[in-house]
Design a protein around this motif. Structure first.
Motif, PDB file in Angstrom:
ATOM      1  N   THR A 122       9.471   3.996  -0.539  1.00 61.19           N
ATOM      2  CA  THR A 122       9.897   3.022  -1.544  1.00 61.19           C
ATOM      3  C   THR A 122       9.500   1.608  -1.139  1.00 61.19           C
ATOM      4  OG1 THR A 122      11.767   4.439  -2.164  1.00 61.19           O
ATOM      5  CG2 THR A 122      11.885   2.118  -2.802  1.00 61.19           C
ATOM      6  N   SER A 123       9.730   1.274   0.139  1.00 70.12           N
ATOM      7  CA  SER A 123       9.351  -0.057   0.634  1.00 70.12           C
ATOM      8  C   SER A 123       7.839  -0.238   0.607  1.00 70.12           C
ATOM      9  CB  SER A 123       9.877  -0.250   2.067  1.00 70.12           C
ATOM     10  OG  SER A 123      11.281  -0.153   2.097  1.00 70.12           O
ATOM     11  N   PHE A 124       7.112   0.836   0.947  1.00 73.02           N
ATOM     12  CA  PHE A 124       5.650   0.775   0.950  1.00 73.02           C
ATOM     13  C   PHE A 124       5.124   0.538  -0.465  1.00 73.02           C
ATOM     14  CE2 PHE A 124       1.340   2.519   1.199  1.00 73.02           C
ATOM     15  CZ  PHE A 124       0.891   1.957   2.386  1.00 73.02           C
ATOM     16  N   ASN A 125       5.693   1.269  -1.437  1.00 69.83           N
ATOM     17  CA  ASN A 125       5.287   1.086  -2.836  1.00 69.83           C
ATOM     18  C   ASN A 125       5.619  -0.320  -3.330  1.00 69.83           C
ATOM     19  OD1 ASN A 125       4.270   3.670  -3.011  1.00 69.83           O
ATOM     20  ND2 ASN A 125       6.106   4.535  -3.922  1.00 69.83           N
ATOM     21  N   ALA A 126       6.809  -0.810  -2.915  1.00 71.69           N
ATOM     22  CA  ALA A 126       7.194  -2.166  -3.320  1.00 71.69           C
ATOM     23  C   ALA A 126       6.243  -3.198  -2.725  1.00 71.69           C
ATOM     24  CB  ALA A 126       8.632  -2.455  -2.890  1.00 71.69           C
ATOM     25  N   MET A 127       5.833  -2.981  -1.474  1.00 73.73           N
ATOM     26  CA  MET A 127       4.880  -3.888  -0.834  1.00 73.73           C
ATOM     27  C   MET A 127       3.552  -3.897  -1.588  1.00 73.73           C
ATOM     28  SD  MET A 127       3.156  -3.600   2.932  1.00 73.73           S
ATOM     29  CE  MET A 127       2.216  -2.172   2.363  1.00 73.73           C
ATOM     30  N   LEU A 128       3.068  -2.686  -1.955  1.00 69.85           N
ATOM     31  CA  LEU A 128       1.822  -2.611  -2.721  1.00 69.85           C
ATOM     32  C   LEU A 128       1.967  -3.314  -4.070  1.00 69.85           C
ATOM     33  CD1 LEU A 128       0.653   1.069  -2.036  1.00 69.85           C
ATOM     34  CD2 LEU A 128      -0.280  -1.040  -1.085  1.00 69.85           C
ATOM     35  N   GLY A 129       3.165  -3.166  -4.679  1.00 64.18           N
ATOM     36  CA  GLY A 129       3.401  -3.851  -5.946  1.00 64.18           C
ATOM     37  C   GLY A 129       3.328  -5.358  -5.800  1.00 64.18           C
ATOM     38  N   ARG A 130       3.926  -5.871  -4.708  1.00 67.23           N
ATOM     39  CA  ARG A 130       3.887  -7.318  -4.477  1.00 67.23           C
ATOM     40  C   ARG A 130       2.458  -7.799  -4.210  1.00 67.23           C
ATOM     41  NH1 ARG A 130       8.570  -5.968  -1.559  1.00 67.23           N
ATOM     42  NH2 ARG A 130       7.415  -6.007   0.404  1.00 67.23           N
ATOM     43  N   ILE A 131       1.718  -7.007  -3.432  1.00 69.03           N
ATOM     44  CA  ILE A 131       0.325  -7.381  -3.160  1.00 69.03           C
ATOM     45  C   ILE A 131      -0.485  -7.362  -4.445  1.00 69.03           C
ATOM     46  CG2 ILE A 131      -1.782  -6.656  -1.974  1.00 69.03           C
ATOM     47  CD1 ILE A 131      -0.033  -5.594   0.289  1.00 69.03           C
ATOM     48  N   ASP A 132      -0.267  -6.310  -5.248  1.00 69.70           N
ATOM     49  CA  ASP A 132      -0.979  -6.207  -6.526  1.00 69.70           C
ATOM     50  C   ASP A 132      -0.672  -7.409  -7.413  1.00 69.70           C
ATOM     51  OD1 ASP A 132      -2.445  -5.317  -8.631  1.00 69.70           O
ATOM     52  OD2 ASP A 132      -1.128  -3.645  -9.158  1.00 69.70           O
ATOM     53  N   GLU A 133       0.610  -7.763  -7.473  1.00 69.63           N
ATOM     54  CA  GLU A 133       1.008  -8.913  -8.292  1.00 69.63           C
ATOM     55  C   GLU A 133       0.397 -10.203  -7.758  1.00 69.63           C
ATOM     56  OE1 GLU A 133       5.114 -11.229  -9.698  1.00 69.63           O
ATOM     57  OE2 GLU A 133       5.217  -9.394  -8.480  1.00 69.63           O
ATOM     58  N   GLY A 134       0.384 -10.349  -6.419  1.00 67.43           N
ATOM     59  CA  GLY A 134      -0.181 -11.561  -5.830  1.00 67.43           C
ATOM     60  C   GLY A 134      -1.682 -11.673  -6.060  1.00 67.43           C
TER      61      GLY A 134
END
Length: 468
Positions: free
Chosen positions: A233-245
């Motif tokens: 879950t944390s890994f997916n959230a990190m990818l989401g933040r990177i994608d958004e950035g």
């Protein structure tokens, strides 16, 4: 060693096998001690039972002189017990009356000597004794009264070589079995670790697919062990933040290039036209003045973009303090009063409340909204600023009467470089970032900004601050 350096499964397997082997070794040692203890006490119980039986038989023999003729009764007791040996002594213990095995006969004198030297009582004495031949014997002593009343002493010796052989075989089996158990444990632990770590391959697969062009990959949480779900879950959230950035950075670059292209093209065109033929001083002055306006707009644009970039990377408000919102509103209104008078506009401020925030940032947010209202308000109208406290927090609403904004455009007002009327905004010197800056400031303060539009006439921007 190479495998241990590079394989987590091998490390887990070795640790598990080592732990298992240690437990097995400890259990084996405890088993050896327990077996030795049980064998000894079983031997003691057997030899004491034989002593009692022999004392009973001796009580039925008339005298020590008839032991040679009645000795078969004692032999019968020892039949089938090759490990038992019997010797009968006189009451003083100095003479052997009868010995019923070579070992008993040869060891009697030495045994009695050791018994005397150790000052043990012959009455029911129990001890372990090692014969000169190296045999370990369990010895019990006891007095026996014959039928004639004559007192004798008996010594029963039990050869414990069978127990020693059993313990030796047990030790050999453990010594041979432990390495085999270690190999089996290693193999089993390695297979188990490999199987248990298989879900981590999902992380490797997703991580391997990530690039600046492809950030849509996510780890499938379904079927993962509970220990890895939080990590996934944390890994997916990190990818989401990177994608958004990355998306925001790409959009930022595109928007900035688009916005800077127009003023740069304008500057270049004017300058080329001015240089295309001879100009008088007044014409060159007009061209330079126009260029200065464009350069000032570029300067504001760059400053605003830098502010937005800094506000998005820093989520803390610098130097927060308790502010009187109505006071800050009046300061901004006074600052923009000359501009408002030039447009024949009035500014009214009502209400009072306290908020917590950075004074400069709060004033900038109010300035952006109020200057926006001044630019778009109908000439001769009044701009109303109302401060109120609600259950959700403290609000500052700025309402102007003008052409209004269609609801379809209202949702996009806070996006960077978005303009409902691009030509009008450019003529007024706007950069298209004012409302985006307001939203960024309010988010940093834990609040929000929204707009309500009455399409024919009124537009209201509202700042919502958290309760103090």
């Amino acid at each position: 060693l190479h495998l241990l350096r590079h394989s987590l499964a091998a490390r887990i397997a070795l640790s598990a096998a080592t732990l298992g082997l240690s437990v097995m070794a400890m259990v084996s040692v405890l088993g050896y001690v327990a077996l030795s203890y049980q064998l000894k006490w079983r031997a003691i119980e057997d030899i004491e039972a034989k002593r009692t039986l022999l004392q009973h038989i001796l009580s039925e023999i008339s005298s020590s002189a008839t032991l040679s003729t009645d000795g078969h009764r004692l032999d019968d007791v020892l039949i089938g017990h090759e490990d038992l040996h019997l010797a009968v002594f006189d009451v003083t213990g100095s003479n052997v009356i009868a010995a019923f095995s070579p070992l008993a006969r040869d060891a009697s004198a030495l045994m009695l000597k050791d018994l005397t030297a150790s000052r043990l009582s012959a009455e029911s004495a129990m001890r372990e004794w090692t014969a000169p031949s190296g045999q370990r014997l369990l010895v019990t002593m006891g007095k026996a009264r014959l039928a004639s009343g004559e007192m004798t002493q008996i010594a029963i010796l039990q050869d414990r070589k069978a127990d020693a052989r059993l313990l030796s075989n047990y030790a050999k089996a453990v010594t041979i079995g432990l390495p085999l158990a270690l190999m089996v444990a290693l193999a089993g632990a390695w297979l188990t670790a490999r199987s248990g770590l298989r879900p981590l391959r999902r992380f490797a697969a997703v991580a391997g697919s990530v690039s600046s062009q492809s950030l849509s990959g996510r780890i499938e949480i379904e079927g993962l062990p509970s220990e890895l779900r939080d990590l996934a879950t944390s890994f997916n959230a990190m990818l989401g933040r990177i994608d958004e950035g990355v998306t925001r950075l790409t959009q930022f670059s595109a928007d900035l290039a688009h916005e800077m292209r127009t003023p740069i093209a304008t500057l270049l065109g004017r300058t080329q036209v001015a240089l295309s033929r001879a100009r008088d001083t007044e014409a060159l002055r007009d061209t330079l003045a126009s260029n200065v306006e464009e350069l000032e707009r570029l300067t504001r644009l760059i400053a605003d973009m830098l502010f937005l970039a800094q506000s998005e990377t820093s989520h803390e408000v610098p130097d927060p303090e308790i502010l009187q919102l109505d006071v800050e509103m009046r300061i901004v209104a006074e600052f923009l009063s000359l501009v408002a008078e030039a447009h024949q506009l009035g500014i009214e401020v009502s209400g009072a409340a306290k908020v917590r925030g950075n004074r400069i940032l709060v004033q900038r947010a109010i300035t952006n909204l109020l200057s926006n209202a001044v630019r778009h308000a109908r000439t001769g109208s009044t701009i109303h600023a109302v401060i109120a406290s609600t259950e959700e927090g403290t609000t500052l609403s700025i309402t102007n009467e003008g052409t209004g904004i269609a609801k379809v455009y209202a949702e996009k007002l806070f996006e960077r470089f978005y303009r409902v009327d691009a030509d009008r905004s450019r003529k007024s010197g706007g950069t298209g970032l004012g409302l985006a800056i307001v939203r960024s400031i309010m988010r940093a303060h834990g609040g929000e900004v929204n707009v309500a539009c009455d399409e024919p006439a009124l537009t209201t921007f509202t700042l919502l601050f958290p309760r103090v």
